[in-house]
Design an enzyme around this catalytic site. Structure first.
Site, mmCIF file in Angstrom:
data_model
loop_
_atom_site.group_PDB
_atom_site.id
_atom_site.type_symbol
_atom_site.label_atom_id
_atom_site.label_comp_id
_atom_site.label_asym_id
_atom_site.label_seq_id
_atom_site.Cartn_x
_atom_site.Cartn_y
_atom_site.Cartn_z
ATOM 1 N N ASP A 70 0.859 -1.191 0.000
ATOM 2 C CA ASP A 70 0.000 0.000 0.000
ATOM 3 C C ASP A 70 0.899 1.246 0.000
ATOM 4 O O ASP A 70 1.840 1.347 0.794
ATOM 5 C CB ASP A 70 -0.867 -0.049 1.266
ATOM 6 C CG ASP A 70 -1.927 1.031 1.316
ATOM 7 O OD1 ASP A 70 -2.388 1.460 0.247
ATOM 8 O OD2 ASP A 70 -2.299 1.419 2.443
ATOM 9 N N HIS A 80 -7.620 9.863 3.940
ATOM 10 C CA HIS A 80 -7.281 8.828 4.922
ATOM 11 C C HIS A 80 -7.553 9.323 6.331
ATOM 12 O O HIS A 80 -7.513 10.517 6.595
ATOM 13 C CB HIS A 80 -5.792 8.480 4.843
ATOM 14 C CG HIS A 80 -5.366 7.938 3.523
ATOM 15 N ND1 HIS A 80 -4.838 8.720 2.541
ATOM 16 C CD2 HIS A 80 -5.382 6.684 3.032
ATOM 17 C CE1 HIS A 80 -4.535 7.969 1.496
ATOM 18 N NE2 HIS A 80 -4.858 6.727 1.765
ATOM 19 N N HIS A 118 -9.500 4.994 -1.683
ATOM 20 C CA HIS A 118 -8.729 5.011 -0.425
ATOM 21 C C HIS A 118 -9.564 5.710 0.651
ATOM 22 O O HIS A 118 -10.583 6.338 0.365
ATOM 23 C CB HIS A 118 -7.404 5.757 -0.636
ATOM 24 C CG HIS A 118 -6.368 4.918 -1.314
ATOM 25 N ND1 HIS A 118 -5.178 4.572 -0.718
ATOM 26 C CD2 HIS A 118 -6.355 4.335 -2.537
ATOM 27 C CE1 HIS A 118 -4.481 3.821 -1.542
ATOM 28 N NE2 HIS A 118 -5.160 3.669 -2.662
#
Ligand code: 13P
Length: 289
Positions: free
Chosen positions: A82, A185, A213
């Site tokens: 990732d 995020h 994401h």
């Protein structure tokens, strides 16, 4: 059971109109919980680690651990890097035996991001490994991975430009990519506003599986709407980290004299299984293994 590339999973996900959940791991219990949840729901799953998480586990240990746990189940699993930060880190991950890598050059000028991603695609494809790229800026990933779960304002993200996405896909030959569409995020300060018309345009013009994401905190209806518009992989990390720490703290508080580490950890691991299941169901990948 089969260790596969991410794109083997994503192509089927697009055909079936669901997404594959990707969960970050950093140890044995996380990995067991992710695989157990997916296996119980008969869902494909992606087990992911950032460079930071790989540094903690050891790259070879990470891959060996996922493969060993996968032996006991019958679902397809991809082993994924990732937010790969560099060519060198991606090459190390190919050597570890990962089946899927992300290269994140999103903070670089477009031409540099394209040049680096293209070089990585060439190396990874030579090894049968598929590649995810990134366009636009998706919040402050680094903050979210350091520890407490930073509160990130979704307005800070830089939305992906559809023309740049088309150029990026054509010139790099990436297998999938993460486009910033209002997601970030970490913990959202308020309900994230995903730009669905942007998603429509990007997928319509690139016809390449998209990755969402910052899955933590995106409402189910938005996740599922995004799936209908081309999202085939959704990343979840903070929600697991928050859940496991809360459960572990409660377990320690409730059992102050317990010296059996496995017993103390069991409720925390179960909490991760429950969280992973909830998000796999959200992705509509239950029964798709
Ligand atoms: P969250 O931590 O917000 O769930 O995001 C995870 C992620 O996108 C990992 O790449």
């Amino acid at each position: 059971m089969p260790i596969v590339t991410t794109n083997e999973l994503l192509i089927k996900a697009r055909e079936g109109n669901y997404a594959v959940a990707a969960f970050n791991t950093n140890n044995l219990e996380y990995t067991q919980a992710i695989v157990q949840a997916a296996s119980e729901l008969h869902a494909p799953v992606i087990v992911a680690a950032t460079e930071y998480e790989l540094h903690y586990m050891g790259g070879y240990a990470f891959v060996a651990m996922v493969k060993a746990i996968a032996r006991d189940v019958k679902i397809p699993i991809a082993i994924h890097l990732d937010h790969g930060p560099s060519y060198e880190e991606v090459i190390r991950c190919l050597r570890y035996g990962m089946t899927s890598v992300m290269y994140d050059g999103s903070l670089l000028p477009l031409e540099q991001n394209i040049a680096n991603t293209r070089k990585i695609v060439e190396a990874a494809h030579a090894c049968g490994v598929t590649v995810e790229g990134e366009i636009g800026v998706i919040g402050q990933a680094a903050d979210a991975h350091e520890g407490e779960g930073a509160a990130i304002d979704a307005d800070l993200v830089g939305l992906a430009d559809p023309d740049e996405c088309v150029q990026f896909v054509q010139e790099t030959k990436v297998d999938s990519f993460a486009a910033a569409i209002g997601n970030a995020h970490g913990l959202y300060k308020r309900k994230p506003e995903l730009h669905f018309e942007l998603l429509d345009e990007i997928y319509g013009r690139t016809n390449t599986p998209l990755v969402l994401h910052g899955g933590t905190g995106i409402p189910t209806e938005d996740v599922q709407k995004a799936i209908t518009k081309g999202v085939a992989k959704i990343n979840f990390s903070t929600v697991m980290r928050k859940g496991v720490i809360e459960a572990l703290r409660a377990s320690l508080d409730a059992n102050p004299n317990e010296l059996n580490y496995m017993k103390l950890l069991a409720p925390a691991t179960q909490r991760m299984v429950d969280i992973a299941k909830e998000h796999i169901i959200m992705c509509m990948s239950e029964g798709k293994a």
